[in-house]
Design a protein around this motif. Structure first.
Motif, mmCIF file in Angstrom:
data_model
loop_
_atom_site.group_PDB
_atom_site.id
_atom_site.type_symbol
_atom_site.label_atom_id
_atom_site.label_comp_id
_atom_site.label_asym_id
_atom_site.label_seq_id
_atom_site.Cartn_x
_atom_site.Cartn_y
_atom_site.Cartn_z
ATOM 1 N N LEU A 232 0.839 -1.191 0.000
ATOM 2 C CA LEU A 232 0.000 0.000 0.000
ATOM 3 C C LEU A 232 0.875 1.242 0.000
ATOM 4 O O LEU A 232 1.702 1.436 0.894
ATOM 5 C CB LEU A 232 -0.917 -0.002 1.229
ATOM 6 C CG LEU A 232 -1.959 1.114 1.316
ATOM 7 C CD1 LEU A 232 -2.932 1.051 0.142
ATOM 8 C CD2 LEU A 232 -2.727 1.020 2.640
ATOM 9 N N ILE B 171 0.457 5.205 0.071
ATOM 10 C CA ILE B 171 -0.567 6.201 0.376
ATOM 11 C C ILE B 171 -0.177 7.567 -0.206
ATOM 12 O O ILE B 171 0.896 8.097 0.065
ATOM 13 C CB ILE B 171 -0.792 6.298 1.892
ATOM 14 C CG1 ILE B 171 -1.389 4.985 2.403
ATOM 15 C CG2 ILE B 171 -1.704 7.464 2.237
ATOM 16 C CD1 ILE B 171 -1.632 4.942 3.888
ATOM 17 N N LEU C 258 -3.057 -2.213 5.991
ATOM 18 C CA LEU C 258 -2.153 -3.265 5.519
ATOM 19 C C LEU C 258 -2.399 -4.570 6.271
ATOM 20 O O LEU C 258 -2.311 -5.657 5.689
ATOM 21 C CB LEU C 258 -0.708 -2.807 5.677
ATOM 22 C CG LEU C 258 0.366 -3.616 4.939
ATOM 23 C CD1 LEU C 258 0.087 -3.669 3.445
ATOM 24 C CD2 LEU C 258 1.745 -3.035 5.210
ATOM 25 N N MET D 267 -5.448 -6.128 4.684
ATOM 26 C CA MET D 267 -5.101 -6.687 3.381
ATOM 27 C C MET D 267 -4.368 -8.013 3.531
ATOM 28 O O MET D 267 -4.644 -8.989 2.811
ATOM 29 C CB MET D 267 -4.219 -5.695 2.607
ATOM 30 C CG MET D 267 -4.912 -4.406 2.182
ATOM 31 S SD MET D 267 -3.753 -3.226 1.437
ATOM 32 C CE MET D 267 -3.320 -4.097 -0.086
ATOM 33 N N HIS E 99 3.875 4.393 3.367
ATOM 34 C CA HIS E 99 3.688 3.204 2.545
ATOM 35 C C HIS E 99 4.257 1.989 3.264
ATOM 36 O O HIS E 99 5.028 2.114 4.226
ATOM 37 C CB HIS E 99 4.299 3.363 1.150
ATOM 38 C CG HIS E 99 5.742 3.769 1.093
ATOM 39 N ND1 HIS E 99 6.221 4.953 1.614
ATOM 40 C CD2 HIS E 99 6.826 3.153 0.549
ATOM 41 C CE1 HIS E 99 7.522 5.054 1.393
ATOM 42 N NE2 HIS E 99 7.919 3.960 0.763
ATOM 43 N N TYR F 20 -4.451 6.423 -2.947
ATOM 44 C CA TYR F 20 -3.488 5.345 -2.725
ATOM 45 C C TYR F 20 -3.279 4.518 -3.982
ATOM 46 O O TYR F 20 -4.051 4.571 -4.943
ATOM 47 C CB TYR F 20 -3.948 4.431 -1.589
ATOM 48 C CG TYR F 20 -5.290 3.754 -1.833
ATOM 49 C CD1 TYR F 20 -5.413 2.629 -2.654
ATOM 50 C CD2 TYR F 20 -6.456 4.264 -1.259
ATOM 51 C CE1 TYR F 20 -6.639 2.035 -2.886
ATOM 52 C CE2 TYR F 20 -7.692 3.667 -1.487
ATOM 53 C CZ TYR F 20 -7.765 2.554 -2.302
ATOM 54 O OH TYR F 20 -8.990 1.971 -2.544
ATOM 55 N N ALA G 279 -2.546 0.302 -4.394
ATOM 56 C CA ALA G 279 -2.515 -0.934 -3.624
ATOM 57 C C ALA G 279 -2.195 -2.113 -4.534
ATOM 58 O O ALA G 279 -2.623 -2.159 -5.693
ATOM 59 C CB ALA G 279 -3.849 -1.165 -2.921
ATOM 60 N N LEU H 213 -8.081 -6.532 -1.507
ATOM 61 C CA LEU H 213 -8.289 -5.105 -1.750
ATOM 62 C C LEU H 213 -9.685 -4.622 -1.381
ATOM 63 O O LEU H 213 -9.932 -3.420 -1.334
ATOM 64 C CB LEU H 213 -8.050 -4.789 -3.230
ATOM 65 C CG LEU H 213 -6.715 -5.224 -3.835
ATOM 66 C CD1 LEU H 213 -6.706 -4.906 -5.333
ATOM 67 C CD2 LEU H 213 -5.547 -4.543 -3.144
ATOM 68 N N LEU I 97 -10.480 -1.752 1.233
ATOM 69 C CA LEU I 97 -9.860 -0.430 1.123
ATOM 70 C C LEU I 97 -10.902 0.641 0.855
ATOM 71 O O LEU I 97 -11.866 0.415 0.111
ATOM 72 C CB LEU I 97 -8.830 -0.431 -0.006
ATOM 73 C CG LEU I 97 -7.583 -1.283 0.227
ATOM 74 C CD1 LEU I 97 -6.751 -1.338 -1.044
ATOM 75 C CD2 LEU I 97 -6.755 -0.735 1.388
#
Length: 298
Positions: free
Chosen positions: A7, A9, A22, A25, A144, A264, A266, A274, A277
């Motif tokens: 990720l 950002i 994160l 995810m 990130h 972002y 990803a 995902l 998000l």
């Protein structure tokens, strides 16, 4: 197998949620790699100071006391922050080399997992959800990060053998796949002063990117050159101090999906990673092309 999440950002309003996003995810990828997990996060920096993320190979170490001893030995203040089995030592920039040398000489059970002004790495053996919880990854903010869930096939299941791997300041890499020429590359890297510490071929890939960056190449160019120099099948996600990159091998046999919004970028091994998000329903969702570097920088 294995699972990768990453990720990057863009929007400052989401930075406090980096660890939480994160972690979620990565949770969706537990079945892809239940052996171990790791997180590399780019957090806040302190001017003139460098972070060293440390762990002990025998699992037993009083890092607070070690930091105090090291501070007295160097004559410089060492700030320590502890998370589960790891500790981050924040040291004056000019003392980094001396600090690392002291650790090698006086604390042979300690391994330096990462070095950098922003990078912190937390990785451990165990089920990925448990690893994230024990390190309290959800509480970490930053710009990130990348994460990996491992199903070990070619090297031992150990803390140091888990991904991510860092072989240069503020640089790290995770990998899904297998390299066939990692032994010859390992010899080349040693000649260039980059010495992998584990048998994991992913550390060799990380060392290769480090070498290319040292040669003055941009991240995109370093990724592009690896298409010709690295044999095997692979998906890489790379982090640098200001950047985030993705590369698949020319065959692209490993699954990969990306989503980009104004807030972002990803990456994940599976789309379900995902779905939690924010704003993903309106994201540009795409599969990265084979042998094509993708990278973003702040």
């Amino acid at each position: 197998m294995c699972g990768i999440a990453g990720l990057f950002i863009k929007s400052s309003r989401l930075r406090p949620e980096l660890g939480a996003l994160l972690s979620d995810m990565t949770s969706a990828l537990c079945s892809r790699g239940p052996d171990s997990a790791g997180f590399a996060l780019y957090t806040t920096s302190e001017p003139g100071r460098v972070k060293l993320t440390l762990t002990s190979v025998n699992g037993r170490r009083d890092f607070q006391t070690l930091g105090e001893i090291l501070s007295r030995s160097l004559g410089a203040p060492i700030l320590t922050t502890h998370r589960y089995t790891h500790s981050v030592f924040t040291v004056p920039e000019e003392e980094v080399a001396q600090c690392r040398a002291w650790i090698v000489e006086n604390a042979q059970d300690i391994r330096v997992l990462s070095e950098g002004s922003n990078l912190e790495i937390y990785k451990e053996v165990g089920y990925p959800d448990d690893v994230a919880r024990k390190f309290d990854i959800r509480s970490i903010s930053g710009t990130h990060g990348i994460a990996h869930t491992r199903m070990a096939t070619e090297s031992a299941v150990t803390t140091t053998g888990a991904h991510p791997f860092s072989t240069g300041p503020d640089q790290c890499l995770v990998h899904n796949g297998s390299l066939s020429n990692h032994a010859s590359l390992r010899r080349e890297l040693r000649q260039d002063g980059i010495v992998p510490e584990t048998e994991n071929d992913t550390e060799v890939a990380a060392g290769y990117i480090t070498r290319e960056l040292r040669r003055g190449r941009a991240l995109g160019d370093a990724l592009k050159s690896s298409v010709n120099d690295l044999d095997g099948f692979f998906t890489f996600v790379v982090g640098t101090k200001n950047g985030f990159g993705v590369l698949r091998d020319p065959i692209a046999c490993k699954p990969a999906v990306m989503a980009e919004t104004d807030d972002y970028v990803a990456f994940a091994s599976e789309y379900r990673s995902l779905t939690g998000l924010p704003g993903v329903a309106n994201a540009r969702v795409f599969e990265p092309k084979p042998a094509t570097p993708y990278f973003w920088e702040h």
